[in-house]
Design an enzyme around this catalytic site. Structure first.
Site, PDB file in Angstrom:
ATOM      1  CG  HIS A 380      36.232 -73.313 -13.661  1.00  0.00           C
ATOM      2  ND1 HIS A 380      35.021 -73.706 -14.169  1.00  0.00           N
ATOM      3  CD2 HIS A 380      36.299 -73.796 -12.390  1.00  0.00           C
ATOM      4  CE1 HIS A 380      34.363 -74.403 -13.243  1.00  0.00           C
ATOM      5  NE2 HIS A 380      35.120 -74.486 -12.168  1.00  0.00           N
ATOM      6  CG  HIS A 409      36.997 -75.896  -6.262  1.00  0.00           C
ATOM      7  ND1 HIS A 409      36.201 -76.960  -6.573  1.00  0.00           N
ATOM      8  CD2 HIS A 409      36.181 -74.800  -6.317  1.00  0.00           C
ATOM      9  CE1 HIS A 409      34.972 -76.553  -6.805  1.00  0.00           C
ATOM     10  NE2 HIS A 409      34.935 -75.240  -6.667  1.00  0.00           N
TER      11      HIS A 409
END
Length: 559
Positions: A380, A409
């Protein structure tokens, strides 16, 4: 785009920093760093090879996910959400959800929506009624099944006293089918001298073995308020027929006609979370895993119907963005998957909301969103650069103190910054998308050799893409840094959750002890790793976040 490497701080401020740094000590005398000690040299704690990157999926028949053996009219999946300082949303589900080719929705009028409540056990001097709804998730494709929900109830109870314990039951007294007695505590009124004792923050939860560890650890820390920054159930990692979830849906099912979801995971998640959400107000925002596209083009249906949020109470016309007060903290919950441009409704709402904040009443200003604007992981990387370019200046102008996000994450805490430049008056950005979901923990950094993604790799499901190269410093003309960026203070790939602990400086002992009250300039942030759950006084990261209202009250007074 300038990239600073240090702050320019006057001598008087340096003296203040020294005094404050000496004062912030653990009871043992060990110093805890403060943001005034920064900017910090970038630090990376590499992924522990003794840990597993992924998490075991909790099966749908797991004891913590199964429906209780009671009448279908009995309330389950009970949850609380703040409305105003003197009112609270109570939500729950009754009836049986149905999965099949042809599904018929339940009649939401068939079961009542009541909450009985009062300040003494067994004595409910007030009663309120609310509304109920159902929703469907439909896929008219061969081999895919449809879903219709149980009856989802939302009741607003009001006339509450601040900082007070209440006892309540919910359900339908005419059946009768009322829940057992449950209790909660209201937030203190907005004030520079009153705060919730602990605020838990977590993102990207799902329903795995690591989710279990995260939530159990979080509950042990006894928060008075919980914020979940998106990606709740990961129901869209499953086929409509159920079975085992997968870390990558498109990889496992490349020929799927649509990104389907197994909606019973939502019901299982509600049951799993009920021991927490029925007692502690829990505020949520939508992540990309809540999109859940239906064949008709409908999105976010489960998120929109299951959660009550203070949208209208905060002047918002959408439950994708809203704000609320919790004592001396004003929270702004931002939507990354709706229009965030200068010309849009969310931006206009945010500008109006921030302009109304009285920092003498709510000194702390905290923003949350699902995807991070600043992120040094490959996953991301620069994905929501468009949103940052549209909204960051507004948050900076109003001196937002902390910005929490998930999506990645892993854990990362930034130095104070603005526009990729170290700035003592910028927010502290913190990524906490490490709740324990099925997609595995992120371990690759964009500055690692051959790990820099291409500008087209990370494109959001909704919204545009605005990748940029840096314009100055050692990374001029480059898309990625060749080392951990100066603005990244600490990062680690582990599952966990965070606690904002609101403290009071106890002088003249020169220690900071965490109590139910805090001064208006200091809060203790602790990130708890799952692997430390059985260790006393252990944590992954800890720092005092310190506000400087005299230095940073307006852009004109910078430095």
């Amino acid at each position: 785009m300038p990239i600073a490497t240090s702050f320019i701080i006057p001598t008087t401020l340096l003296l203040m920093i020294t005094i404050t740094s000496i004062s912030l000590l653990l009871p043992s005398g060990q110093a805890i760093p403060t943001t005034l000690d920064g900017p910090f040299d970038p630090l990376t704690r590499r992924f522990d090879p003794a840990l597993r990157r992924g998490s075991d999926d909790l099966p749908i028949d797991h004891p913590r996910l199964r429906k209780r053996n009671v009448s279908s009219n009995f309330p389950e999946q009970i949850s609380l959400a703040l409305s105003t300082p003197t009112s609270m949303w109570v939500s729950w589900v009754t009836g049986e959800a149905v999965v099949g080719k042809d599904v018929k929705p339940l009649d939401p009028r068939s079961v009542g929506s009541e909450v009985w409540y009062g300040k003494k056990k067994g004595k409910y001097v007030q009663r309120k009624k609310g509304n109920a709804t159902v929703y469907s998730q439909l896929y008219p494709f061969d081999g895919l099944l449809n879903y219709t929900s149980g009856i989802i109830h939302h009741v607003l109870i009001d006339g509450l006293e601040p900082a007070t314990k209440y006892y309540y039951k919910c359900g339908d007294s005419s059946v009768p089918a009322m829940s057992e007695e449950i209790s909660f505590e209201t937030m203190p009124l907005p004030s520079k001298d009153a705060y919730p004792s602990k605020i838990a923050l977590v993102g990207d939860l799902g329903l795995t073995s690591n989710t279990t560890t995260t939530i159990d650890h979080l509950m042990q820390n006894d928060p008075s308020l919980v914020l979940i920054v998106g990606d709740l159930t990961y129901a869209n990692q499953y086929r409509t027929i159920g079975g085992k979830g997968v870390p990558c849906f498109s990889c496992s099912f490349p020929d799927a006609p649509i990104r389907e979801t197994y909606q019973p995971r939502w019901d299982a998640w509600g049951r799993f979370m009920e021991p927490l959400t029925s007692k502690v107000p829990t505020m949520v925002i939508a992540g990309n895993h809540e999109i859940e596209l239906q064949a008709s083009g409908i999105t976010f249906k489960s998120y929109s119907e299951r959660f009550a949020v203070p949208a209208s109470e905060s002047g918002s016309n959408s439950n994708f963005y809203y704000s609320f007060d919790a004592g001396g903290v004003h929270f702004v919950m931002l939507g990354a998957y709706v229009d965030y441009n200068h010309t849009g409704a969310q931006y206009a709402w945010l500008k109006e909301d921030l302009s109304k904040v009285d920092r003498t009443v709510t000194p702390w200003l905290v923003a949350t969103m699902h995807p991070p604007w600043y992120n040094s992981y490959s996953s991301h990387y620069q994905e929501f650069e468009c949103m940052r370019q549209e909204m960051e200046e507004l948050l900076y102008q109003h001196r937002v103190d902390i910005v929490f996000a998930g999506h990645v994450h892993a854990y990362e805490r930034m130095n104070r910054m603005y526009n990729y430049t170290l700035d003592p008056c910028g927010p502290v950005y913190i990524t906490i998308g490490d709740g324990g979901n099925i997609e595995k923990v992120d371990v690759d950094f964009a500055d690692d050799p051959e790990k820099c993604p291409s500008p087209g790799d990370n494109v959001p499901e909704i919204g545009g893409s605005c990748p940029l190269n840096f314009t100055s410093g050692r990374v001029k003309g480059k898309f990625c840094w060749d080392r951990q960026p100066d603005w990244s203070a600490f990062r680690e790939s582990s599952f966990g959750h965070g606690i904002l602990e609101l403290c009071i400086l106890t002088l003249p002992e020169h220690r900071c002890s965490c109590k139910k009250v805090m001064n208006s300039t200091h809060t203790l942030w602790t990130w708890h790793r799952n692997q430390d759950v059985y260790k006393d006084d252990s944590y992954g990261d800890q720092i005092y976040i310190v506000r400087q209202p005299n230095l940073c009250n307006s852009p004109a007074t910078l430095r």
